[in-house]
Design a protein around this motif. Sequence first.
Motif, PDB file in Angstrom:
ATOM      1  N   ARG A  87      -3.662  -4.480  -7.220  1.00  0.00           N
ATOM      2  CA  ARG A  87      -3.006  -3.376  -6.406  1.00  0.00           C
ATOM      3  C   ARG A  87      -1.564  -3.629  -6.987  1.00  0.00           C
ATOM      4  NH1 ARG A  87      -1.519  -5.759  -0.917  1.00  0.00           N
ATOM      5  NH2 ARG A  87      -0.412  -7.882  -1.635  1.00  0.00           N
ATOM      6  N   CYS A  88      -1.035  -2.413  -6.453  1.00  0.00           N
ATOM      7  CA  CYS A  88       0.581  -2.310  -6.650  1.00  0.00           C
ATOM      8  C   CYS A  88       1.253  -2.552  -5.447  1.00  0.00           C
ATOM      9  CB  CYS A  88       0.924  -0.847  -7.272  1.00  0.00           C
ATOM     10  SG  CYS A  88       0.054  -0.393  -9.054  1.00  0.00           S
ATOM     11  N   LEU A  89       2.587  -3.096  -5.648  1.00  0.00           N
ATOM     12  CA  LEU A  89       3.453  -3.289  -4.565  1.00  0.00           C
ATOM     13  C   LEU A  89       4.624  -2.038  -4.708  1.00  0.00           C
ATOM     14  CD1 LEU A  89       3.522  -6.951  -4.729  1.00  0.00           C
ATOM     15  CD2 LEU A  89       2.443  -5.607  -3.356  1.00  0.00           C
ATOM     16  N   TYR A  90       4.955  -1.574  -3.608  1.00  0.00           N
ATOM     17  CA  TYR A  90       5.695  -0.088  -3.705  1.00  0.00           C
ATOM     18  C   TYR A  90       7.076  -0.562  -2.958  1.00  0.00           C
ATOM     19  CZ  TYR A  90       1.293   1.706  -4.725  1.00  0.00           C
ATOM     20  OH  TYR A  90       0.049   2.210  -5.424  1.00  0.00           O
ATOM     21  N   LEU A  91       8.037   0.150  -3.546  1.00  0.00           N
ATOM     22  CA  LEU A  91       9.465   0.450  -2.996  1.00  0.00           C
ATOM     23  C   LEU A  91       9.006   1.726  -2.200  1.00  0.00           C
ATOM     24  CD1 LEU A  91      12.513   0.118  -2.441  1.00  0.00           C
ATOM     25  CD2 LEU A  91      12.754   1.491  -4.684  1.00  0.00           C
ATOM     26  N   VAL A  92       9.353   1.980  -0.923  1.00  0.00           N
ATOM     27  CA  VAL A  92       9.016   3.038  -0.062  1.00  0.00           C
ATOM     28  C   VAL A  92      10.317   3.553   0.791  1.00  0.00           C
ATOM     29  CG1 VAL A  92       7.656   4.013   1.692  1.00  0.00           C
ATOM     30  CG2 VAL A  92       6.676   1.990   0.309  1.00  0.00           C
ATOM     31  N   LEU A  93      10.580   4.805   0.658  1.00  0.00           N
ATOM     32  CA  LEU A  93      11.765   5.318   0.895  1.00  0.00           C
ATOM     33  C   LEU A  93      11.288   6.541   1.898  1.00  0.00           C
ATOM     34  CD1 LEU A  93      14.225   5.383  -1.880  1.00  0.00           C
ATOM     35  CD2 LEU A  93      14.015   3.558  -0.018  1.00  0.00           C
ATOM     36  N   ARG A  94      12.055   7.253   2.843  1.00  0.00           N
ATOM     37  CA  ARG A  94      12.031   8.419   3.508  1.00  0.00           C
ATOM     38  C   ARG A  94      12.278   9.395   2.584  1.00  0.00           C
ATOM     39  NH1 ARG A  94      14.173   5.243   7.813  1.00  0.00           N
ATOM     40  NH2 ARG A  94      16.346   5.669   7.090  1.00  0.00           N
ATOM     41  N   ARG A  95      11.753  10.552   2.610  1.00  0.00           N
ATOM     42  CA  ARG A  95      11.793  11.510   1.538  1.00  0.00           C
ATOM     43  C   ARG A  95      12.952  12.361   1.835  1.00  0.00           C
ATOM     44  NH1 ARG A  95       8.550  14.183  -1.810  1.00  0.00           N
ATOM     45  NH2 ARG A  95       6.550  12.987  -1.169  1.00  0.00           N
ATOM     46  N   ASP A  96      13.814  12.634   1.089  1.00  0.00           N
ATOM     47  CA  ASP A  96      14.807  13.435   1.354  1.00  0.00           C
ATOM     48  C   ASP A  96      15.711  12.905   2.059  1.00  0.00           C
ATOM     49  OD1 ASP A  96      14.043  15.564  -0.220  1.00  0.00           O
ATOM     50  OD2 ASP A  96      12.694  16.545   1.248  1.00  0.00           O
ATOM     51  N   ASP A  97      16.103  11.561   2.272  1.00  0.00           N
ATOM     52  CA  ASP A  97      16.951  10.865   3.005  1.00  0.00           C
ATOM     53  C   ASP A  97      18.225  10.390   2.327  1.00  0.00           C
ATOM     54  OD1 ASP A  97      17.775   9.458   5.301  1.00  0.00           O
ATOM     55  OD2 ASP A  97      16.808   7.527   4.671  1.00  0.00           O
ATOM     56  N   ASP A  98      19.429  10.786   2.847  1.00  0.00           N
ATOM     57  CA  ASP A  98      20.692  10.530   2.511  1.00  0.00           C
ATOM     58  C   ASP A  98      20.859   8.979   2.950  1.00  0.00           C
ATOM     59  OD1 ASP A  98      21.032  12.906   1.144  1.00  0.00           O
ATOM     60  OD2 ASP A  98      21.809  13.721   3.108  1.00  0.00           O
ATOM     61  N   VAL A 123       8.039   8.516   0.279  1.00  0.00           N
ATOM     62  CA  VAL A 123       7.944   8.338  -0.643  1.00  0.00           C
ATOM     63  C   VAL A 123       7.701   7.004  -1.691  1.00  0.00           C
ATOM     64  CG1 VAL A 123       8.650  10.787  -1.487  1.00  0.00           C
ATOM     65  CG2 VAL A 123      10.293   8.735  -1.464  1.00  0.00           C
ATOM     66  N   ALA A 124       6.824   6.751  -2.447  1.00  0.00           N
ATOM     67  CA  ALA A 124       6.490   5.400  -2.874  1.00  0.00           C
ATOM     68  C   ALA A 124       6.699   5.194  -4.382  1.00  0.00           C
ATOM     69  CB  ALA A 124       5.368   4.730  -2.315  1.00  0.00           C
ATOM     70  N   GLU A 125       7.310   4.320  -4.988  1.00  0.00           N
ATOM     71  CA  GLU A 125       7.194   4.156  -6.379  1.00  0.00           C
ATOM     72  C   GLU A 125       6.861   2.668  -6.802  1.00  0.00           C
ATOM     73  OE1 GLU A 125      11.628   3.760  -7.947  1.00  0.00           O
ATOM     74  OE2 GLU A 125      11.724   5.122  -6.238  1.00  0.00           O
ATOM     75  N   VAL A 126       6.228   2.403  -7.772  1.00  0.00           N
ATOM     76  CA  VAL A 126       5.572   1.097  -7.907  1.00  0.00           C
ATOM     77  C   VAL A 126       6.657   0.170  -8.617  1.00  0.00           C
ATOM     78  CG1 VAL A 126       3.934  -0.163  -9.482  1.00  0.00           C
ATOM     79  CG2 VAL A 126       3.316   2.056  -8.622  1.00  0.00           C
ATOM     80  N   VAL A 127       6.711  -1.184  -8.162  1.00  0.00           N
ATOM     81  CA  VAL A 127       8.000  -2.175  -8.410  1.00  0.00           C
ATOM     82  C   VAL A 127       7.255  -3.400  -9.039  1.00  0.00           C
ATOM     83  CG1 VAL A 127       9.696  -1.174  -7.048  1.00  0.00           C
ATOM     84  CG2 VAL A 127       8.037  -3.004  -6.115  1.00  0.00           C
ATOM     85  N   ALA A 128       5.965  -3.654  -8.759  1.00  0.00           N
ATOM     86  CA  ALA A 128       5.126  -4.957  -9.131  1.00  0.00           C
ATOM     87  C   ALA A 128       3.412  -4.694  -8.832  1.00  0.00           C
ATOM     88  CB  ALA A 128       5.924  -6.060  -8.141  1.00  0.00           C
ATOM     89  N   ALA A 129       3.094  -5.605  -9.528  1.00  0.00           N
ATOM     90  CA  ALA A 129       1.738  -5.431  -9.167  1.00  0.00           C
ATOM     91  C   ALA A 129       0.867  -6.986  -8.894  1.00  0.00           C
ATOM     92  CB  ALA A 129       0.873  -5.082 -10.750  1.00  0.00           C
ATOM     93  N   ASP A 130      -0.055  -6.982  -8.252  1.00  0.00           N
ATOM     94  CA  ASP A 130      -0.559  -8.195  -7.861  1.00  0.00           C
ATOM     95  C   ASP A 130      -2.112  -8.349  -7.988  1.00  0.00           C
ATOM     96  OD1 ASP A 130      -0.881 -10.671  -6.363  1.00  0.00           O
ATOM     97  OD2 ASP A 130      -0.627  -9.939  -4.512  1.00  0.00           O
ATOM     98  N   ALA A 178       0.731  -1.423  -0.065  1.00  0.00           N
ATOM     99  CA  ALA A 178      -0.054  -0.110   0.059  1.00  0.00           C
ATOM    100  C   ALA A 178       0.914   1.192  -0.190  1.00  0.00           C
ATOM    101  CB  ALA A 178      -0.950  -0.114   1.294  1.00  0.00           C
ATOM    102  N   GLU A 179       0.187   2.414  -0.418  1.00  0.00           N
ATOM    103  CA  GLU A 179       1.057   3.647  -0.408  1.00  0.00           C
ATOM    104  C   GLU A 179       0.911   4.041   0.950  1.00  0.00           C
ATOM    105  OE1 GLU A 179       1.192   6.188  -4.211  1.00  0.00           O
ATOM    106  OE2 GLU A 179      -0.838   5.512  -4.077  1.00  0.00           O
ATOM    107  N   PRO A 180       2.123   4.924   1.519  1.00  0.00           N
ATOM    108  CA  PRO A 180       1.942   5.680   2.661  1.00  0.00           C
ATOM    109  C   PRO A 180       0.978   6.858   2.664  1.00  0.00           C
ATOM    110  CG  PRO A 180       4.038   6.008   1.587  1.00  0.00           C
ATOM    111  CD  PRO A 180       3.371   4.875   0.941  1.00  0.00           C
ATOM    112  N   ASP A 181       0.229   7.100   3.552  1.00  0.00           N
ATOM    113  CA  ASP A 181      -0.743   8.231   3.597  1.00  0.00           C
ATOM    114  C   ASP A 181      -0.109   9.833   3.661  1.00  0.00           C
ATOM    115  OD1 ASP A 181      -2.934   6.511   3.682  1.00  0.00           O
ATOM    116  OD2 ASP A 181      -2.876   6.310   5.835  1.00  0.00           O
ATOM    117  N   ASP A 182       0.949   9.847   4.167  1.00  0.00           N
ATOM    118  CA  ASP A 182       1.733  11.006   4.433  1.00  0.00           C
ATOM    119  C   ASP A 182       2.785  11.254   3.595  1.00  0.00           C
ATOM    120  OD1 ASP A 182       0.024  11.562   6.541  1.00  0.00           O
ATOM    121  OD2 ASP A 182       1.143  10.621   8.113  1.00  0.00           O
TER     122      ASP A 182
END
Length: 213
Positions: free
Chosen positions: A184-195, A72-79, A64-68
């Motif tokens: 539904r999509c499967l997502y790669l999720v990262l912290r925004r502006d994270d080094d 940040v999330a990007e699609v990597v697969a579908a199911d 699922a995509e994060p609400d806030d």
Amino acid sequence: MTEPDATTVTVAASSIPGEFLVPDLVERFAAEQPEFTVTTEVTDSAGVFAALRDGRADVGLAGAEPDDDDLVAEVVAADEIVLAVPRGHALDGTGPVSVAQLAATPLVEREEGSGTRRSFTDALASRGTPLITDQQWTIRDTNEGLIEAVAAGEGVGVVSSWALRSHGRDDVREVRVEGDPVERCLYLVLRRDDDLPAAATTFVALAREATGA
């Protein structure tokens, strides 16, 4: 937030990417980048977001995509989300199932933080045919437990098609909800502006390459 370790990447994944995407990614990462170490945590989608926010994970894979917007999330697969019914059940072999039929049927699903459950209920609501608010749910904390509960006659399961087919068994059948497939999509999720540290940066690049993201 803990201090980042440049040689270690911690990946938090919800159940479906944790079962079907992460093992291959980890195996390839270990083979191609032996100087780095990867650790994994399998939880639900809400747990993935929490692990990223409190610094327990560098990288997330969720259903699922994060609400806030801190993530940040990007699609990597579908199911596809389907129904699991016990062989011989009233809905077995009847063709696509209507939401009205589901309303009279106990459902078995993962916990409330599950991306599968959230995607299924959101999809039905967007079609204008939401499940009734007092729908009876039986909760199981693993896909295997969900399918076992269906086989035991506790209800009809709401489940990933990947999970159902991988646990393929003769006493549980796949049925679809009427209308378009519930995808539904499967997502790669990262912290925004994270080094990201080096290991995490390398793992993210591999995940994007391996999935075609």
